[in-house]
Design an enzyme around this catalytic site. Structure first.
Site, PDB file in Angstrom:
ATOM      1  N   ARG A  24       0.842  -1.200   0.000  1.00 54.21           N
ATOM      2  CA  ARG A  24       0.000   0.000   0.000  1.00 54.21           C
ATOM      3  C   ARG A  24       0.877   1.251   0.000  1.00 54.21           C
ATOM      4  NH1 ARG A  24      -1.844   0.816   4.355  1.00 54.21           N
ATOM      5  NH2 ARG A  24      -1.182  -1.003   5.522  1.00 54.21           N
ATOM      6  N   TYR A  65      -1.483  -3.675  -6.814  1.00 56.33           N
ATOM      7  CA  TYR A  65      -1.192  -4.459  -5.607  1.00 56.33           C
ATOM      8  C   TYR A  65      -2.238  -4.339  -4.503  1.00 56.33           C
ATOM      9  CZ  TYR A  65       1.469  -7.042  -2.262  1.00 56.33           C
ATOM     10  OH  TYR A  65       1.863  -8.011  -1.386  1.00 56.33           O
ATOM     11  N   LYS A 102      -9.591  -2.555   1.536  1.00 49.10           N
ATOM     12  CA  LYS A 102      -9.363  -1.396   2.385  1.00 49.10           C
ATOM     13  C   LYS A 102     -10.136  -0.159   1.896  1.00 49.10           C
ATOM     14  CE  LYS A 102      -7.123  -3.901   5.089  1.00 49.10           C
ATOM     15  NZ  LYS A 102      -5.726  -4.131   5.294  1.00 49.10           N
ATOM     16  N   HIS A 120     -10.667  -2.489  11.262  1.00 44.88           N
ATOM     17  CA  HIS A 120      -9.545  -3.315  10.802  1.00 44.88           C
ATOM     18  C   HIS A 120      -9.292  -4.394  11.853  1.00 44.88           C
ATOM     19  CE1 HIS A 120      -5.055  -3.378   9.301  1.00 44.88           C
ATOM     20  NE2 HIS A 120      -5.789  -4.289   8.693  1.00 44.88           N
ATOM     21  N   SER A 162      -1.427  -3.496  10.317  1.00 47.20           N
ATOM     22  CA  SER A 162      -1.020  -4.391   9.239  1.00 47.20           C
ATOM     23  C   SER A 162       0.243  -5.159   9.611  1.00 47.20           C
ATOM     24  CB  SER A 162      -0.770  -3.571   7.973  1.00 47.20           C
ATOM     25  OG  SER A 162      -1.935  -2.853   7.642  1.00 47.20           O
ATOM     26  N   ALA A 163       0.218  -6.457   9.307  1.00 47.93           N
ATOM     27  CA  ALA A 163       1.350  -7.341   9.599  1.00 47.93           C
ATOM     28  C   ALA A 163       1.714  -7.381  11.088  1.00 47.93           C
ATOM     29  CB  ALA A 163       2.568  -6.985   8.738  1.00 47.93           C
ATOM     30  N   CYS A 164       0.705  -7.320  11.939  1.00 47.88           N
ATOM     31  CA  CYS A 164       0.934  -7.400  13.382  1.00 47.88           C
ATOM     32  C   CYS A 164       0.180  -8.567  14.021  1.00 47.88           C
ATOM     33  CB  CYS A 164       0.562  -6.087  14.065  1.00 47.88           C
ATOM     34  SG  CYS A 164       1.709  -4.753  13.660  1.00 47.88           S
ATOM     35  N   GLY A 165      -0.279  -9.518  13.218  1.00 50.67           N
ATOM     36  CA  GLY A 165      -0.746 -10.772  13.823  1.00 50.67           C
ATOM     37  C   GLY A 165      -2.233 -11.091  13.762  1.00 50.67           C
ATOM     38  N   ASP A 201      -9.248  -9.879   8.864  1.00 49.59           N
ATOM     39  CA  ASP A 201      -8.744  -8.529   8.558  1.00 49.59           C
ATOM     40  C   ASP A 201      -9.762  -7.413   8.795  1.00 49.59           C
ATOM     41  OD1 ASP A 201      -6.344  -7.131   7.566  1.00 49.59           O
ATOM     42  OD2 ASP A 201      -7.580  -6.556   5.860  1.00 49.59           O
ATOM     43  N   ASN A 225       6.431  -8.349   2.153  1.00 50.67           N
ATOM     44  CA  ASN A 225       4.966  -8.176   2.075  1.00 50.67           C
ATOM     45  C   ASN A 225       4.362  -9.111   1.017  1.00 50.67           C
ATOM     46  OD1 ASN A 225       2.502  -6.947   2.884  1.00 50.67           O
ATOM     47  ND2 ASN A 225       2.561  -5.569   1.117  1.00 50.67           N
ATOM     48  N   ARG A 275       2.272 -12.248  -0.365  1.00 54.06           N
ATOM     49  CA  ARG A 275       0.957 -12.627   0.171  1.00 54.06           C
ATOM     50  C   ARG A 275       0.408 -13.870  -0.520  1.00 54.06           C
ATOM     51  NH1 ARG A 275      -1.578  -8.908   4.150  1.00 54.06           N
ATOM     52  NH2 ARG A 275       0.047  -7.342   4.411  1.00 54.06           N
ATOM     53  N   ARG A 298       2.818  -3.518  17.809  1.00 58.86           N
ATOM     54  CA  ARG A 298       4.204  -3.904  18.071  1.00 58.86           C
ATOM     55  C   ARG A 298       4.820  -2.885  19.004  1.00 58.86           C
ATOM     56  NH1 ARG A 298       6.567  -7.697  14.267  1.00 58.86           N
ATOM     57  NH2 ARG A 298       4.910  -8.325  12.835  1.00 58.86           N
ATOM     58  N   GLY A 304       0.266 -19.802  19.134  1.00 58.13           N
ATOM     59  CA  GLY A 304      -0.702 -20.631  19.868  1.00 58.13           C
ATOM     60  C   GLY A 304      -0.803 -20.270  21.343  1.00 58.13           C
ATOM     61  N   ASN A 310      -0.866 -17.541  22.660  1.00 61.06           N
ATOM     62  CA  ASN A 310      -1.724 -16.376  22.899  1.00 61.06           C
ATOM     63  C   ASN A 310      -3.098 -16.794  23.430  1.00 61.06           C
ATOM     64  OD1 ASN A 310       0.324 -14.695  22.025  1.00 61.06           O
ATOM     65  ND2 ASN A 310      -0.401 -14.634  19.906  1.00 61.06           N
TER      66      ASN A 310
HETATM   67  P1  GTP Z   1      -2.289  -7.710   7.483  1.00 54.86           P
HETATM   68  O1  GTP Z   1      -2.800  -8.773   6.565  1.00 54.86           O
HETATM   69  O2  GTP Z   1      -1.209  -6.883   6.874  1.00 54.86           O
HETATM   70  O3  GTP Z   1      -3.365  -6.847   8.027  1.00 54.86           O
HETATM   71  O4  GTP Z   1      -1.494  -8.462   8.679  1.00 54.86           O
HETATM   72  P2  GTP Z   1      -1.963  -9.314   9.959  1.00 54.86           P
HETATM   73  O5  GTP Z   1      -2.297  -8.399  11.077  1.00 54.86           O
HETATM   74  O6  GTP Z   1      -2.976 -10.317   9.571  1.00 54.86           O
HETATM   75  O7  GTP Z   1      -0.604 -10.050  10.384  1.00 54.86           O
HETATM   76  P3  GTP Z   1      -0.177 -11.598  10.298  1.00 54.86           P
HETATM   77  O8  GTP Z   1      -1.017 -12.473  11.185  1.00 54.86           O
HETATM   78  O9  GTP Z   1      -0.068 -11.978   8.887  1.00 54.86           O
HETATM   79  O10 GTP Z   1       1.275 -11.544  10.954  1.00 54.86           O
HETATM   80  C1  GTP Z   1       2.298 -10.727  10.443  1.00 54.86           C
HETATM   81  C2  GTP Z   1       3.632 -11.157  10.973  1.00 54.86           C
HETATM   82  O11 GTP Z   1       3.635 -11.165  12.406  1.00 54.86           O
HETATM   83  C3  GTP Z   1       4.020 -12.580  10.534  1.00 54.86           C
HETATM   84  O12 GTP Z   1       5.363 -12.584  10.138  1.00 54.86           O
HETATM   85  C4  GTP Z   1       3.811 -13.398  11.778  1.00 54.86           C
HETATM   86  O13 GTP Z   1       4.660 -14.510  11.812  1.00 54.86           O
HETATM   87  C5  GTP Z   1       4.081 -12.401  12.907  1.00 54.86           C
HETATM   88  N1  GTP Z   1       3.293 -12.751  14.122  1.00 54.86           N
HETATM   89  C6  GTP Z   1       1.974 -13.017  14.182  1.00 54.86           C
HETATM   90  N2  GTP Z   1       1.578 -13.344  15.434  1.00 54.86           N
HETATM   91  C7  GTP Z   1       2.693 -13.273  16.203  1.00 54.86           C
HETATM   92  C8  GTP Z   1       2.940 -13.498  17.598  1.00 54.86           C
HETATM   93  O14 GTP Z   1       2.067 -13.838  18.396  1.00 54.86           O
HETATM   94  N3  GTP Z   1       4.223 -13.299  18.001  1.00 54.86           N
HETATM   95  C9  GTP Z   1       5.223 -12.939  17.150  1.00 54.86           C
HETATM   96  N4  GTP Z   1       6.441 -12.773  17.639  1.00 54.86           N
HETATM   97  N5  GTP Z   1       5.024 -12.725  15.830  1.00 54.86           N
HETATM   98  C10 GTP Z   1       3.779 -12.895  15.358  1.00 54.86           C
HETATM   99  C1  SPV Z   2      -2.933  -4.526   5.253  1.00 56.74           C
HETATM  100  O1  SPV Z   2      -1.975  -3.866   4.811  1.00 56.74           O
HETATM  101  O2  SPV Z   2      -3.479  -4.264   6.349  1.00 56.74           O
HETATM  102  C2  SPV Z   2      -3.433  -5.682   4.478  1.00 56.74           C
HETATM  103  C3  SPV Z   2      -2.913  -5.893   3.125  1.00 56.74           C
HETATM  104  O3  SPV Z   2      -4.296  -6.400   4.955  1.00 56.74           O
HETATM  105  S1  SPV Z   2      -3.617  -4.812   1.967  1.00 56.74           S
HETATM  106  O4  SPV Z   2      -4.705  -5.519   1.296  1.00 56.74           O
HETATM  107  O5  SPV Z   2      -2.574  -4.470   0.979  1.00 56.74           O
HETATM  108  O6  SPV Z   2      -4.142  -3.649   2.610  1.00 56.74           O
HETATM  109 MN    MN Z   3      -4.890  -5.683   7.060  1.00 58.48          MN
END
Ligand code: GTP
Ligand code: SPV
Ligand code: MN
Length: 588
Positions: free
Chosen positions: A70, A198, A207, A227, A249-252, A278, A366, A368, A399, A493, A495
Site C-alpha cells: 500500500r 497491488y 481497504k 480493521h 497491518s502485519a501485526c498478527g 482482517d 509483504n 501474500r 508492536r 498458539g 496467545n
Molecule cells: P495484514 O494482513 O497486513 O493486516 O497483517 P496481519 O495483522 O494479519 O498479520 P499476520 O497475522 O499476517 O502476521 C504478520 C507477521 O507477524 C508474521 O510474520 C507473523 O509470523 C508475525 N506474528 C503473528 N503473530 C505473532 C505473535 O504472536 N508473536 C510474534 N512474535 N510474531 C507474530
Molecule cells: C494490510 O496492509 O493491512 C493488508 C494488506 O491487509 S492490503 O490488502 O494491501 O491492505
Molecule cells: Mn490488514
C-alpha cells in the site's frame, strides 16, 4: 430493470468513454470465466504455474518491483470540507481529486479489456452486507476479487434491489509510482485508484471500500467498520465467545484468527474458529450487543513467517487453489518464503532472479497468499450467518518493544476507546516506507479511517448510550522485547492463554489487579503451565512501569490535542484522569 442497474449501466458507459477500452467484460464469477482468465494470464506471464502435484490450482504472480505494498502517501480522502477528512488523512477537494485522477484515466484502457466486477461485502443475504462494483483493467485483480468477495451474478442481483452501491474505478495505468493515486470520495460512495496493481491499492472491495468508504457510511448509520479479525473461542464446555481484535497491518491478525491451542488446551477441548482475519463490520443488535460480520470471503495473508509451527491452519488452507504474490520458488516449483521452515530452499526469488541471500530475501516481506476462507480448516460456520456473531471482547494491540505489558483490560468503554485511540505500533512492510518506526495507529485504522479521527472517536464513544451491552475492551502486546532484542512472549498458539483470561474477565471469573492504566493479570492469573518464560519475561510482561507510563500518557495527551477542538472532551478527560492516578501513586 432496477434503478441501480440503470445507474450502473450509465456509469459503465461513462467510464468506457473516458478510458477507451477495446472490450468490456461483465464478470459473472463463474468457474468457466475464471478458467478463461487464468489461461489468458498464464499465456501472457501474469500468472506462473506452480507445482500442480503439490499445489493444485495454484499460481504465482510477480508484481512490478516498485508496486509491492500500500502507498499511504498517495492515498487521499476527498471530502468537501478538509476538516471532515481530518489530520489523519491526506486531503484533496473532490473537484481537484477527480480532475487529477481523471486526467490519468483518460484513454488509459486503450488496447485493454475493461472488467466490470459486481461484488458483495459480507454474506449475500445479510442486512449488514454492502455491495459495490469495481471496474478494472487487471485480470489479476478480477481473479483476486473472486476469492476475496462474493463476486458476480448474485452480487449483481442484490445490487438491483438496493438503494446504492459503491463505485470503484481502477486501472494499473503504467504502474509508475509517480503516476499513482488511491482516491476516495466518501460523500459520493466512489473510489478511483490508478497506477498500482497491488493488494489494498487495487482490490477495491478491501481497504478502500470495506474500511475507508464503509467507516464513513458507518458513522452516519450507527455502526462500525474496523480493521479487526473476528474469532470464536470455544471452551471445553462447548460455549463459544466471539472476540474482535484490531492489530495494525502485519501485526498478527491472521495468525490469531487461525490460532491452534497449545497441546494441553487442545486435549481439554479448546478450539478457535475463524470468522475473519482482517475486517469486521459490527452494529448493535436488538439485545444491545454488538453483532459482527466479516465482509470478506477470503484471506489476503502475509506469507513470510507462515509455517507448520506458527500457523498450521493457514498452511493447510493454501495447499491448493491459491494465488501467491511475490514469493520465491523451489527447484521443483513450489512456493517458498522466509520462515516456511519446511526443509526446502528457494532457487528463484520474488523478482524471478536466481536466489542470492546477499542480494534480497527470496520472498518479498509483504508477499501474500490469496485464498478462499472456505479452504480454512477452522473456518467458522457462523461466518456465513447473516445475523453476524455477538462480540464479547474487543482487543487492541500493536508492536511495542518496550513499556506495554502482555495484556491489560480497560476499566470501562470510555477508557477502552482511549486505549484504542492511543494505540502505537512499529511500521511494517505492508505499506511502502520505513519499517520499524513507532507511530500512533489508533485502532489500527491510521491508514484506513475515511474521516476525521476526532469524529471517529466520538462515534465510538456514542455507542455507550446506556442501552447497549458493549463488550469489554483489552489491550495486548505480543511483541515486547528483552535486553537481547528477542521477543519475551512465545506468541502464536500460546496467545490462547491470554484469550482465556479475557473471557474469564468477561464472565467475572478471572482475577486482576487494578492499576491506573487498567486491570492487569498477575503471573498467577494466567495459566502458564507448560510455557517456559525467562525471569526477565516474567518480570516485564506483567509489569506496570509508572514513570514510563506517565511519559506515555503525556505523549497521548499531546496526540489528542493535535486534533484541535473536534477531539471529544470525554477522551481528554479520561487521559487526565489516568495522569492524575499516575501522579497520585508517585513515590515521594
Ligand atoms: P495484514 O494482513 O497486513 O493486516 O497483517 P496481519 O495483522 O494479519 O498479520 P499476520 O497475522 O499476517 O502476521 C504478520 C507477521 O507477524 C508474521 O510474520 C507473523 O509470523 C508475525 N506474528 C503473528 N503473530 C505473532 C505473535 O504472536 N508473536 C510474534 N512474535 N510474531 C507474530
Ligand atoms: C494490510 O496492509 O493491512 C493488508 C494488506 O491487509 S492490503 O490488502 O494491501 O491492505
Ligand atoms: Mn490488514
Amino acid at each position: 430493470m432496477g434503478s441501480q442497474l440503470a445507474a450502473l449501466n450509465e456509469w459503465v458507459t461513462e467510464v468506457a468513454e473516458l478510458t477507451g477500452p477495446d472490450a468490456i467484460h461483465w464478470c459473472d464469477g463463474s468457474d468457466v470465466e475464471n478458467a478463461a482468465l487464468v489461461a489468458q494470464m498464464q499465456a501472457d506471464g501474469t500468472l506462473i504455474e506452480l507445482n500442480q502435484q503439490t499445489h493444485p490450482g495454484s499460481w504465482l504472480h510477480r508484481s512490478d518491483p516498485d508496486d509491492v505494498a500500500r502507498v499511504e502517501h498517495l492515498t487521499f480522502v476527498c471530502t468537501t470540507e478538509q476538516d471532515d477528512a481530518g489530520p489523519n488523512n491526506h486531503w484533496m477537494s473532490p473537484a481537484d481529486g477527480h480532475a487529477k485522477v481523471d486526467a490519468l484515466f483518460d484513454g488509459c484502457m486503450a488496447g485493454r479489456t475493461m472488467y466490470v466486477v459486481p461484488y458483495c461485502m459480507g454474506p449475500i443475504d445479510s442486512p449488514l452486507s454492502r455491495c459495490g462494483v469495481e471496474i478494472t483493467d487487471s485480470p489479476y485483480v478480477v481473479a483476486n476479487m473472486r476469492i476475496m468477495t462474493r463476486m458476480g451474478a448474485p452480487a449483481l442481483a442484490r445490487i438491483e434491489q438496493e438503494k446504492s452501491f459503491v463505485k470503484g474505478l481502477h486501472s494499473v495505468g503504467e504502474l509508475d509510482p509517480e503516476r499513482r493515486f488511491i482516491m476516495h470520495f466518501p460523500e459520493e460512495l466512489t473510489i478511483k485508484s490508478y497506477g498500482s496493481g497491488y493488494g489494498g491499492n487495487a482490490l477495491l472491495g478491501k481497504k478502500c471500500h470495506a474500511l475507508r468508504i464503509a467507516s464513513h457510511q458507518a458513522k452516519s448509520e450507527g455502526w462500525l467498520a474496523e480493521h479487526m479479525l473476528i474469532l470464536g473461542l470455544e471452551n471445553p464446555q462447548g460455549e463459544t465467545h466471539y472476540i474482535a481484535a484490531a492489530f495494525p497491518s502485519a501485526c498478527g491478525k491472521t495468525n490469531l484468527a487461525m490460532l491452534i491451542p497449545p497441546e494441553g488446551y487442545r486435549v481439554d477441548g479448546w478450539k478457535v474458529w475463524t470468522v475473519g482475519d482482517d475486517i469486521c463490520w459490527m452494529r448493535p443488535g436488538s439485545d444491545g450487543r454488538l453483532y459482527a460480520i466479516n465482509p470478506e470471503a477470503g484471506f489476503f495473508g502475509v506469507a513470510p513467517g507462515t509455517s507448520a509451527s506458527s500457523n498450521p491452519n493457514a498452511l493447510k488452507s493454501i495447499q491448493s487453489n491459491t494465488i501467491f504474490t511475490n514469493v520465491g520458488v523451489t527447484a521443483d516449483n513450489q512456493p517458498w518464503w522466509e520462515g516456511i521452515d519446511n526443509g526446502m530452499s528457494p532457487v528463484t526469488d520474488w523478482r524471478g532472479e536466481p536466489y542470492d541471500a546477499s542480494k534480497r530475501p527470496a520472498a518479498h516481506p509483504n508477499s501474500r497468499f490469496t485464498v478462499s476462507a472456505k479452504q480454512c480448516p477452522c473456518y467458522s460456520p457462523e461466518a456465513e450467518n447473516p445475523a453476524g456473531v455477538p462480540i464479547s471482547a474487543i482487543v487492541f494491540g500493536g508492536r511495542r518493544p518496550s513499556l506495554v505489558p502482555l495484556v491489560f483490560e480497560a476499566r470501562d468503554w470510555t477508557h477502552g476507546v482511549l486505549v484504542g485511540a492511543a494505540m502505537g505500533s512499529e511500521t511494517t512492510a505492508a505499506a511502502s516506507g520505513a519499517v520499524g518506526v513507532m507511530r500512533r495507529d489508533p485502532m489500527a485504522m491510521k491508514p484506513f479511517c475515511g474521516y476525521n479521527f476526532a469524529d471517529y472517536f466520538a462515534h465510538w464513544l456514542s455507542l455507550d448510550d446506556g442501552r447497549n451491552k458493549l463488550p469489554k475492551i483489552f489491550h495486548v502486546n505480543w511483541f515486547r522485547k528483552g535486553e537481547d532484542g528477542k521477543f519475551l512472549w512465545p506468541g502464536f498458539g500460546e496467545n490462547l492463554r491470554v484469550l482465556e483470561w479475557m473471557i474469564g474477565r468477561v464472565k467475572d471469573e478471572a482475577h486482576a489487579i487494578e492499576t491506573p492504566i487498567g486491570h492487569l493479570p498477575t503471573l498467577d492469573d494466567l495459566n502458564l503451565d507448560g510455557v517456559s518464560l525467562s525471569d526477565e519475561a516474567r518480570a516485564k510482561l506483567f509489569d506496570f512501569d509508572r514513570p514510563g507510563w506517565k511519559a506515555e500518557l503525556d505523549s497521548i495527551g499531546d496526540y489528542l490535542e493535535g486534533y484541535g477542538p473536534r477531539m471529544p472532551q470525554a477522551l481528554k478527560d479520561e487521559q487526565q484522569r489516568i495522569v492524575k492516578a499516575l501522579v497520585a501513586i508517585e513515590p515521594s
